[in-house]
Write an enzyme that holds these catalytic residues in place. Sequence first.
Site, PDB file in Angstrom:
ATOM      1  N   CYS A  87       0.827  -1.222   0.000  1.00  0.00           N
ATOM      2  CA  CYS A  87       0.000   0.000   0.000  1.00  0.00           C
ATOM      3  C   CYS A  87       0.854   1.262   0.000  1.00  0.00           C
ATOM      4  CB  CYS A  87      -0.938   0.005   1.199  1.00  0.00           C
ATOM      5  SG  CYS A  87      -1.941  -1.476   1.294  1.00  0.00           S
ATOM      6  N   HIS A 336      -9.271   3.625  -1.155  1.00  0.00           N
ATOM      7  CA  HIS A 336      -7.887   3.161  -1.045  1.00  0.00           C
ATOM      8  C   HIS A 336      -7.516   2.242  -2.201  1.00  0.00           C
ATOM      9  CE1 HIS A 336      -4.135   1.967   0.575  1.00  0.00           C
ATOM     10  NE2 HIS A 336      -4.525   1.002   1.382  1.00  0.00           N
TER      11      HIS A 336
HETATM   12  N1  COA Z   1     -16.738   1.459   4.125  1.00  0.00           N
HETATM   13  C1  COA Z   1     -18.041   1.810   3.885  1.00  0.00           C
HETATM   14  N2  COA Z   1     -18.874   1.026   3.189  1.00  0.00           N
HETATM   15  C2  COA Z   1     -18.379  -0.103   2.664  1.00  0.00           C
HETATM   16  C3  COA Z   1     -17.053  -0.506   2.857  1.00  0.00           C
HETATM   17  C4  COA Z   1     -16.229   0.327   3.613  1.00  0.00           C
HETATM   18  N3  COA Z   1     -14.955  -0.006   3.862  1.00  0.00           N
HETATM   19  N4  COA Z   1     -16.843  -1.674   2.208  1.00  0.00           N
HETATM   20  C5  COA Z   1     -18.006  -2.003   1.632  1.00  0.00           C
HETATM   21  N5  COA Z   1     -18.940  -1.051   1.902  1.00  0.00           N
HETATM   22  C6  COA Z   1     -20.361  -1.067   1.525  1.00  0.00           C
HETATM   23  C7  COA Z   1     -20.580  -1.350   0.058  1.00  0.00           C
HETATM   24  O1  COA Z   1     -20.724  -0.150  -0.686  1.00  0.00           O
HETATM   25  C8  COA Z   1     -21.892  -2.104   0.086  1.00  0.00           C
HETATM   26  O2  COA Z   1     -22.959  -1.189   0.237  1.00  0.00           O
HETATM   27  P1  COA Z   1     -24.366  -1.432  -0.490  1.00  0.00           P
HETATM   28  O3  COA Z   1     -24.884  -2.736   0.058  1.00  0.00           O
HETATM   29  O4  COA Z   1     -25.169  -0.236  -0.088  1.00  0.00           O
HETATM   30  O5  COA Z   1     -24.044  -1.484  -1.939  1.00  0.00           O
HETATM   31  C9  COA Z   1     -21.809  -2.915   1.358  1.00  0.00           C
HETATM   32  O6  COA Z   1     -20.920  -2.179   2.212  1.00  0.00           O
HETATM   33  C10 COA Z   1     -21.277  -4.322   1.173  1.00  0.00           C
HETATM   34  O7  COA Z   1     -20.154  -4.242   0.310  1.00  0.00           O
HETATM   35  P2  COA Z   1     -19.258  -5.489  -0.027  1.00  0.00           P
HETATM   36  O8  COA Z   1     -18.364  -5.108  -1.182  1.00  0.00           O
HETATM   37  O9  COA Z   1     -20.086  -6.722  -0.158  1.00  0.00           O
HETATM   38  O10 COA Z   1     -18.373  -5.572   1.274  1.00  0.00           O
HETATM   39  P3  COA Z   1     -17.415  -6.732   1.675  1.00  0.00           P
HETATM   40  O11 COA Z   1     -17.985  -7.371   2.893  1.00  0.00           O
HETATM   41  O12 COA Z   1     -17.075  -7.610   0.516  1.00  0.00           O
HETATM   42  O13 COA Z   1     -16.068  -5.950   2.039  1.00  0.00           O
HETATM   43  C11 COA Z   1     -14.530  -5.198   3.680  1.00  0.00           C
HETATM   44  C12 COA Z   1     -15.984  -5.157   3.190  1.00  0.00           C
HETATM   45  C13 COA Z   1     -14.396  -4.305   4.887  1.00  0.00           C
HETATM   46  C14 COA Z   1     -14.146  -6.627   4.054  1.00  0.00           C
HETATM   47  C15 COA Z   1     -13.609  -4.681   2.517  1.00  0.00           C
HETATM   48  O14 COA Z   1     -13.954  -3.343   2.210  1.00  0.00           O
HETATM   49  C16 COA Z   1     -12.144  -4.752   2.886  1.00  0.00           C
HETATM   50  O15 COA Z   1     -11.518  -5.806   2.766  1.00  0.00           O
HETATM   51  N6  COA Z   1     -11.556  -3.636   3.319  1.00  0.00           N
HETATM   52  C17 COA Z   1     -10.158  -3.605   3.728  1.00  0.00           C
HETATM   53  C18 COA Z   1      -9.267  -3.418   2.538  1.00  0.00           C
HETATM   54  C19 COA Z   1      -7.827  -3.568   2.930  1.00  0.00           C
HETATM   55  O16 COA Z   1      -7.448  -4.421   3.698  1.00  0.00           O
HETATM   56  N7  COA Z   1      -6.972  -2.726   2.343  1.00  0.00           N
HETATM   57  C20 COA Z   1      -5.564  -2.742   2.629  1.00  0.00           C
HETATM   58  C21 COA Z   1      -5.317  -2.097   3.925  1.00  0.00           C
HETATM   59  S1  COA Z   1      -3.634  -2.090   4.413  1.00  0.00           S
END
Ligand code: COA
Length: 386
Positions: A87, A336
Site C-alpha cells: 500500500c 484506497h
Molecule cells: N466502508 C463503507 N462502506 C463499505 C465498505 C467500507 N470499507 N466496504 C463495503 N462497503 C459497503 C458497500 O458499498 C456495500 O454497500 P451497499 O450494500 O449499499 O451497496 C456494502 O458495504 C457491502 O459491500 P461489499 O463489497 O459486499 O463488502 P465486503 O464485505 O465484501 O467488504 C470489507 C468489506 C471491509 C471486508 C472490505 O472493504 C475490505 O476488505 N476492506 C479492507 C481493505 C484492505 O485491507 N486494504 C488494505 C489495507 S492495508
Amino acid sequence: MREVAVVGIGVTEFGEKWETSFRNLFVEAGAMALEDANMSGDQIDEMFVGNMSAGRFVLQEHIGALIADYAGLVGNHIPATRTEAACASGGLAFRQAYTTVASGLNDIVIAGGVEKMTDVGGSVTTDALAGAADREWEGLVGATFPGLYAMIATDYMHRYGLTREQLAMVSVKNHANGAKNPIAQYRKEITVEDVIRSTRVADPLRLLDCSPVTDGAAAVILCPMEMARQFTDTPIRVLASAQACDTISLHDRRDISTLDATVAAGKRAYAQAGVTPKEIGMVEVHDCFTIAEICAIEDLGFCAKGEAGKLTEDGQTALGGSIPVNTSGGLKSCGHPVGATGIKQVAEIVAQLRGEAGARQVDAEIGMTHNVGGTGATVVCNILGV
Ligand code: COA
C-alpha cells in the site's frame, strides 16, 4: 541536492470504475497532471508508477512500459518503472521521482499510482492484500489485513484505554471530510452509532472502521524549483521525502501498537525539512483502518502515546482543528486504490497549499503525507510547503 517542486497534479474519481480499464485510469490521471502543469508528455524525462498487485487484480504485469505506452510516452523511449511496496507503492514512486530530480539526473519526472481492485471477487482481493504481510507466518495461517489491524486495535485499546466511541470518531471525521471531496468513493456523513452498529469484520473493527476496496489513479509532476514557474504560478516545494522499513511480520515487532517505521520515517522527514511536528499545518495519514490513524498521529509526534483518541474526540484533527488529519477523507472515505494512495495524499496536500481544496480547505503552509505498506514494514513520509 537541488530543491524540488510539484507543478502538476491529477486524481481520478475513486470508486468502482467498471467503465474504465486499468490502463485508462492511469492515463486519465496523468493527462490531468500534464494539463495542470501546462506541459506536454514529450517534456517528461522519466516516469515511476506505484502499483501493488495488477498481476492479481487485472492479470497484468510489466506496468511501467504498459502505462508509458498507453500514455503516449514511448516516443522518446523514456525510462518507465513500476514501484512496489504494497500500500506504500505510490509513496515509493514519489520518493524515487523526488530523488532523481533532486540529484540532477532528470528535470521533469512524473510520479503516479494506479490500482484496479474491483474486477475480482472479494476473496481474491483479500488474499492479494494478505501478500503485503508475511505469507508464510501470517497469510497461510489465516491472518487477513483486517485481522492484523484488529490485533493492533485490541492491544492498543487494552493498554491505552481508547474507547470504542473514540475509534469510531476517526471514521466519522473522515467521512465528514470525504463528503466534501468530489473524487471520494463514499461521499456521505456517518455517525458514531453507524460505525458501532455496522457489520463486524474482525473484532473490534467493524465495516465502517475499514478502508474500502477501490479503483483509482493519481499522478503528480516534479521538476527543479528553479524551473517550476515555467509551468505554474503556484509551485509547491518538496521539503522532505523519507522512507523506513521494519519487520514484515507483526509478531516480530518490538511493540505492535507503535509503528517504529513511522517513527523513523517521520523523524527523518522532520530533520530533512528542518521542521518540528508543531510546524505541520495538516497531515494525510494512512488510515487503512481507524486504529491506524490513531497510531499514526502519535507515532508522527502530533501528541503523546495514548492521547490520539482524546485529540480526535476534542475535534483537534477535524477541519479547523489544531492539526487537521485526512482532509481528503483519508483512505476510509476517499477510498484506497492501494498503489495510488501515496500519490493521492501528495495531490491533496498540494491542492490545500495552493488554496484549491474548496469546501475542505484548511489554513496551512506546510503539509505532510504518511503512507504505510503492510502493517508498517514500509513507511514513506513527505513534507511539502508553499
Ligand atoms: N466502508 C463503507 N462502506 C463499505 C465498505 C467500507 N470499507 N466496504 C463495503 N462497503 C459497503 C458497500 O458499498 C456495500 O454497500 P451497499 O450494500 O449499499 O451497496 C456494502 O458495504 C457491502 O459491500 P461489499 O463489497 O459486499 O463488502 P465486503 O464485505 O465484501 O467488504 C470489507 C468489506 C471491509 C471486508 C472490505 O472493504 C475490505 O476488505 N476492506 C479492507 C481493505 C484492505 O485491507 N486494504 C488494505 C489495507 S492495508
